[in-house]
Enzyme design. Structure first.
Site, PDB file in Angstrom:
ATOM      1  CE  LYS A  48      11.797  -1.745  -8.907  1.00  0.00           C
ATOM      2  NZ  LYS A  48      11.914  -2.256  -7.509  1.00  0.00           N
ATOM      3  CB  THR A 107       3.842   5.782  -5.730  1.00  0.00           C
ATOM      4  OG1 THR A 107       4.351   6.243  -4.467  1.00  0.00           O
ATOM      5  CG2 THR A 107       2.891   6.812  -6.295  1.00  0.00           C
ATOM      6  NE  ARG A 108       5.221  -0.793  -2.655  1.00  0.00           N
ATOM      7  CZ  ARG A 108       4.558  -0.128  -1.705  1.00  0.00           C
ATOM      8  NH1 ARG A 108       4.353   1.161  -1.830  1.00  0.00           N
ATOM      9  NH2 ARG A 108       4.108  -0.746  -0.628  1.00  0.00           N
ATOM     10  CB  CYS A 121       4.831  -0.183   4.453  1.00  0.00           C
ATOM     11  SG  CYS A 121       4.408  -1.164   3.015  1.00  0.00           S
ATOM     12  CG  HIS A 150      16.231   0.653   1.193  1.00  0.00           C
ATOM     13  ND1 HIS A 150      15.151  -0.059   0.733  1.00  0.00           N
ATOM     14  CD2 HIS A 150      17.274  -0.218   1.185  1.00  0.00           C
ATOM     15  CE1 HIS A 150      15.524  -1.299   0.453  1.00  0.00           C
ATOM     16  NE2 HIS A 150      16.803  -1.427   0.722  1.00  0.00           N
ATOM     17  CE  LYS A 160       5.317   6.327  -1.134  1.00  0.00           C
ATOM     18  NZ  LYS A 160       4.543   5.315  -1.857  1.00  0.00           N
ATOM     19  CG  HIS A 199      -0.211  -0.075   2.525  1.00  0.00           C
ATOM     20  ND1 HIS A 199       0.427  -1.223   2.933  1.00  0.00           N
ATOM     21  CD2 HIS A 199       0.001   0.840   3.495  1.00  0.00           C
ATOM     22  CE1 HIS A 199       0.981  -1.009   4.114  1.00  0.00           C
ATOM     23  NE2 HIS A 199       0.746   0.240   4.478  1.00  0.00           N
TER      24      HIS A 199
HETATM   25  C1  LIG Z   1       7.267   0.929   2.304  1.00  0.00           C
HETATM   26  C2  LIG Z   1       7.502   0.043   1.139  1.00  0.00           C
HETATM   27  C3  LIG Z   1       7.964   0.602  -0.049  1.00  0.00           C
HETATM   28  C4  LIG Z   1       8.233  -0.196  -1.155  1.00  0.00           C
HETATM   29  N1  LIG Z   1       8.655   0.386  -2.313  1.00  0.00           N
HETATM   30  C5  LIG Z   1       8.840  -0.378  -3.414  1.00  0.00           C
HETATM   31  C6  LIG Z   1       9.156   0.232  -4.660  1.00  0.00           C
HETATM   32  O1  LIG Z   1       9.260   1.453  -4.762  1.00  0.00           O
HETATM   33  N2  LIG Z   1       9.312  -0.576  -5.733  1.00  0.00           N
HETATM   34  C7  LIG Z   1       9.178  -1.925  -5.664  1.00  0.00           C
HETATM   35  O2  LIG Z   1       9.353  -2.592  -6.675  1.00  0.00           O
HETATM   36  N3  LIG Z   1       8.861  -2.532  -4.487  1.00  0.00           N
HETATM   37  C8  LIG Z   1       8.683  -1.794  -3.375  1.00  0.00           C
HETATM   38  N4  LIG Z   1       8.318  -2.358  -2.198  1.00  0.00           N
HETATM   39  C9  LIG Z   1       8.226  -3.833  -2.106  1.00  0.00           C
HETATM   40  C10 LIG Z   1       6.924  -4.391  -2.591  1.00  0.00           C
HETATM   41  O3  LIG Z   1       5.826  -3.635  -2.252  1.00  0.00           O
HETATM   42  C11 LIG Z   1       6.856  -5.812  -2.055  1.00  0.00           C
HETATM   43  O4  LIG Z   1       8.018  -6.469  -2.559  1.00  0.00           O
HETATM   44  C12 LIG Z   1       5.636  -6.584  -2.483  1.00  0.00           C
HETATM   45  O5  LIG Z   1       4.453  -5.991  -2.036  1.00  0.00           O
HETATM   46  C13 LIG Z   1       5.757  -7.990  -1.890  1.00  0.00           C
HETATM   47  O6  LIG Z   1       4.710  -8.757  -2.406  1.00  0.00           O
HETATM   48  P1  LIG Z   1       4.178 -10.027  -1.614  1.00  0.00           P
HETATM   49  O7  LIG Z   1       3.084 -10.576  -2.433  1.00  0.00           O
HETATM   50  O8  LIG Z   1       5.328 -10.886  -1.227  1.00  0.00           O
HETATM   51  O9  LIG Z   1       3.602  -9.432  -0.240  1.00  0.00           O
HETATM   52  P2  LIG Z   1       2.268  -8.591  -0.010  1.00  0.00           P
HETATM   53  O10 LIG Z   1       2.052  -7.674  -1.176  1.00  0.00           O
HETATM   54  O11 LIG Z   1       2.366  -8.003   1.342  1.00  0.00           O
HETATM   55  O12 LIG Z   1       1.125  -9.688  -0.035  1.00  0.00           O
HETATM   56  C14 LIG Z   1       1.041 -10.697   0.930  1.00  0.00           C
HETATM   57  C15 LIG Z   1      -0.427 -10.945   1.199  1.00  0.00           C
HETATM   58  O13 LIG Z   1      -0.565 -12.155   1.924  1.00  0.00           O
HETATM   59  C16 LIG Z   1      -1.665 -12.011   2.814  1.00  0.00           C
HETATM   60  N5  LIG Z   1      -1.534 -13.031   3.862  1.00  0.00           N
HETATM   61  C17 LIG Z   1      -0.575 -13.106   4.816  1.00  0.00           C
HETATM   62  N6  LIG Z   1      -0.755 -14.185   5.607  1.00  0.00           N
HETATM   63  C18 LIG Z   1      -1.847 -14.826   5.129  1.00  0.00           C
HETATM   64  C19 LIG Z   1      -2.534 -15.990   5.542  1.00  0.00           C
HETATM   65  N7  LIG Z   1      -2.124 -16.721   6.590  1.00  0.00           N
HETATM   66  N8  LIG Z   1      -3.653 -16.351   4.859  1.00  0.00           N
HETATM   67  C20 LIG Z   1      -4.083 -15.630   3.796  1.00  0.00           C
HETATM   68  N9  LIG Z   1      -3.451 -14.491   3.361  1.00  0.00           N
HETATM   69  C21 LIG Z   1      -2.352 -14.099   4.024  1.00  0.00           C
HETATM   70  C22 LIG Z   1      -1.503 -10.581   3.306  1.00  0.00           C
HETATM   71  O14 LIG Z   1      -2.705 -10.073   3.869  1.00  0.00           O
HETATM   72  C23 LIG Z   1      -1.075  -9.849   2.028  1.00  0.00           C
HETATM   73  O15 LIG Z   1      -2.179  -9.291   1.354  1.00  0.00           O
HETATM   74  C24 LIG Z   1       8.044  -1.592  -1.064  1.00  0.00           C
HETATM   75  C25 LIG Z   1       7.556  -2.155   0.119  1.00  0.00           C
HETATM   76  C26 LIG Z   1       7.270  -1.349   1.199  1.00  0.00           C
HETATM   77  C27 LIG Z   1       6.767  -1.961   2.456  1.00  0.00           C
END
Ligand SMILES: Cc1cc2nc3c(=O)[nH]c(=O)nc-3n(C[C@H](O)[C@H](O)[C@H](O)COP(=O)(O)OP(=O)(O)OC[C@H]3O[C@@H](n4cnc5c(N)ncnc54)[C@H](O)[C@@H]3O)c2cc1C
Length: 377
Positions: free
Chosen positions: A345, A48-49, A312, A266, A262, A45
């Site tokens: 990304k 932007t990313r 986050c 890191h 924003k 959330h």
């Molecule tokens: C502050 C911040 C800035 C960032 N900036 C960038 C950027 O500029 N560029 C970039 O490329 N990346 C960026 N990232 C990284 C990027 O957002 C993450 O790499 C990406 O969201 C990870 O994806 P994911 O699916 O692993 O996790 P998430 O997107 O967090 O998804 C995991 C999901 O699993 C669900 N879940 C967890 N446990 C369970 C369960 N037991 N049962 C069912 N559902 C469950 C959660 O509710 C969540 O919705 C940033 C991250 C953060 C925190």
């Protein structure tokens, strides 16, 4: 009990994309998400990313990024909405340090258009920046930002339209391998599938405790600051950016979605957290103190009041590269943690890779950098 080809645990960046790809390939796919999708308690959330092509972290990411870029274009076309703003990116620091060296090496190796600007050239092109004289800025026109919430919404919508089942507020509590299938358990139900993808972000160590030493959830804070003069930060004038100053890295965006600038730090002290108990309203002066120095040092026109924030979670690996692999305890279960703060990304190509692995056990993409075996003791 309904049987699926593939069950995905977690409908965030990686899970929603895998859901979209698997449903589009005609698989019987179920995605279980503990909250809503998207949500503001995970890692995706904050409006932007950053997306960028020449990749300072490792040149091996570039082929994946080229595919991710193509798939973002396809997703935008299918969803009929803009998800990618191509603002250009400026990566600033001292020549010889990791950021500038890494991005220029990656750009040269993969023949990616870029320009290296002296500090005074940066100030002429982007007047909001005041870099020290020993800094340079590496500009890539192909950089920009994605809209994470709208991207996930689009993936879930398209996956459902293709026949996939996506259930919100369904928290998985256990993964139980059986001889002929794998069972996935929530408070209300039990599901079975031939393959399971665990894409639970910051909750990975809770579902797979044997990987807790590799996947470490840490708090991060995004700050929105009120610029004294917003015009140099406007979308269309100001690029997304990364800045390295010794051991510190910051990144930020043009004005988008809120009337404020924003920016985030890191590393943010590498504070380990529990994703269930983290207080997401608790932003302290210490949190602000990680971010503020970048404003006073490099972007003085934005050095106003912090008017908003978001907490986050990064899920960090020890070397900050992703984990995409089979689970050592059962190879019908895939582990997907494309995070360490830079995975969004890649979401489009991560979904393609996970769909390949779930259906065929292999992928044409080179994911050798993401194997769990690199952490073997
Ligand atoms: C502050 C911040 C800035 C960032 N900036 C960038 C950027 O500029 N560029 C970039 O490329 N990346 C960026 N990232 C990284 C990027 O957002 C993450 O790499 C990406 O969201 C990870 O994806 P994911 O699916 O692993 O996790 P998430 O997107 O967090 O998804 C995991 C999901 O699993 C669900 N879940 C967890 N446990 C369970 C369960 N037991 N049962 C069912 N559902 C469950 C959660 O509710 C969540 O919705 C940033 C991250 C953060 C925190």
């Amino acid at each position: 009990m309904v049987a699926y080809d593939v069950i995905i645990i977690g409908g965030g960046a990686a899970g929603a994309s895998a859901f979209h790809h698997l449903a589009a390939r005609g698989q019987r796919v179920l995605c279980l998400e503990r909250e809503t999708s998207p949500n503001a308690t995970s890692s995706h959330h904050g409006l932007t990313r950053i997306i960028r092509l020449a990749y300072f972290e490792h040149p091996a990411y570039v082929p994946l990024l080229r595919r991710a870029y193509a798939l973002w274009g396809e997703l935008e076309a299918q969803a009929g909405t803009q998800l990618f703003h191509r603002t250009g990116i400026l990566e600033c620091g001292r020549p010889g340090e990791a950021l500038v060296t890494g991005v220029t090496t990656s750009a040269r190796q993969h023949d990616i258009a870029h320009r290296v600007l002296e500090a005074r050239e940066v100030a002429r092109a982007f007047p909001a920046f005041q870099l020290p004289g020993d800094f340079v800025g590496v500009h890539q026109a192909d950089g920009g930002f994605l809209i994470p919430e709208a991207s996930i919404t689009a993936m879930v919508h398209l996956g459902r339209a293709a026949g996939g089942t996506f259930i919100e507020r369904a928290r998985v509590t256990a993964i139980e391998p059986r001889a002929s299938h794998v069972e996935v358990v929530t408070a209300d139900a039990r599901y079975q599938a031939g393959r399971v993808i665990v894409a639970a972000g910051a909750w990975m160590p809770k579902l797979l405790p044997d990987l807790a030493h590799v996947l470490r959830p840490e708090k991060r804070v995004l700050g929105w600051f009120s610029p004294r003069d917003p015009s140099p930060f406007a979308l269309g004038r100001f690029p997304v950016f990364l800045i390295q100053d010794d051991a510190d890295y910051w990144y930020g965006f043009p004005l988008y979605g809120k009337p404020a600038f924003k920016i985030a730090h890191h590393q943010h002290g590498h504070i380990k957290v529990d994703a269930d108990t983290l207080d997401r309203m608790d932003v302290t002066p210490a949190d602000e103190a990680f971010i503020r120095p970048a404003l006073s040092r490099f972007l003085p026109a934005a050095d106003g009041a912090m008017v908003d924030h978001a907490v986050c979670i990064y899920t960090m690996t020890p070397d900050e590269h992703f984990v995409i692999d089979t689970w050592p305890q059962d190879d019908r279960v895939l582990v997907a943690s494309p995070c360490s703060g830079h995975g969004f990304k890649f979401a489009t190509v991560t979904g393609e890779i996970l769909a390949d692995l779930a259906m065929h056990g292999t992928t044409r993409h080179d994911i050798s950098l993401f194997r769990l075996g690199r952490f073997a003791q």
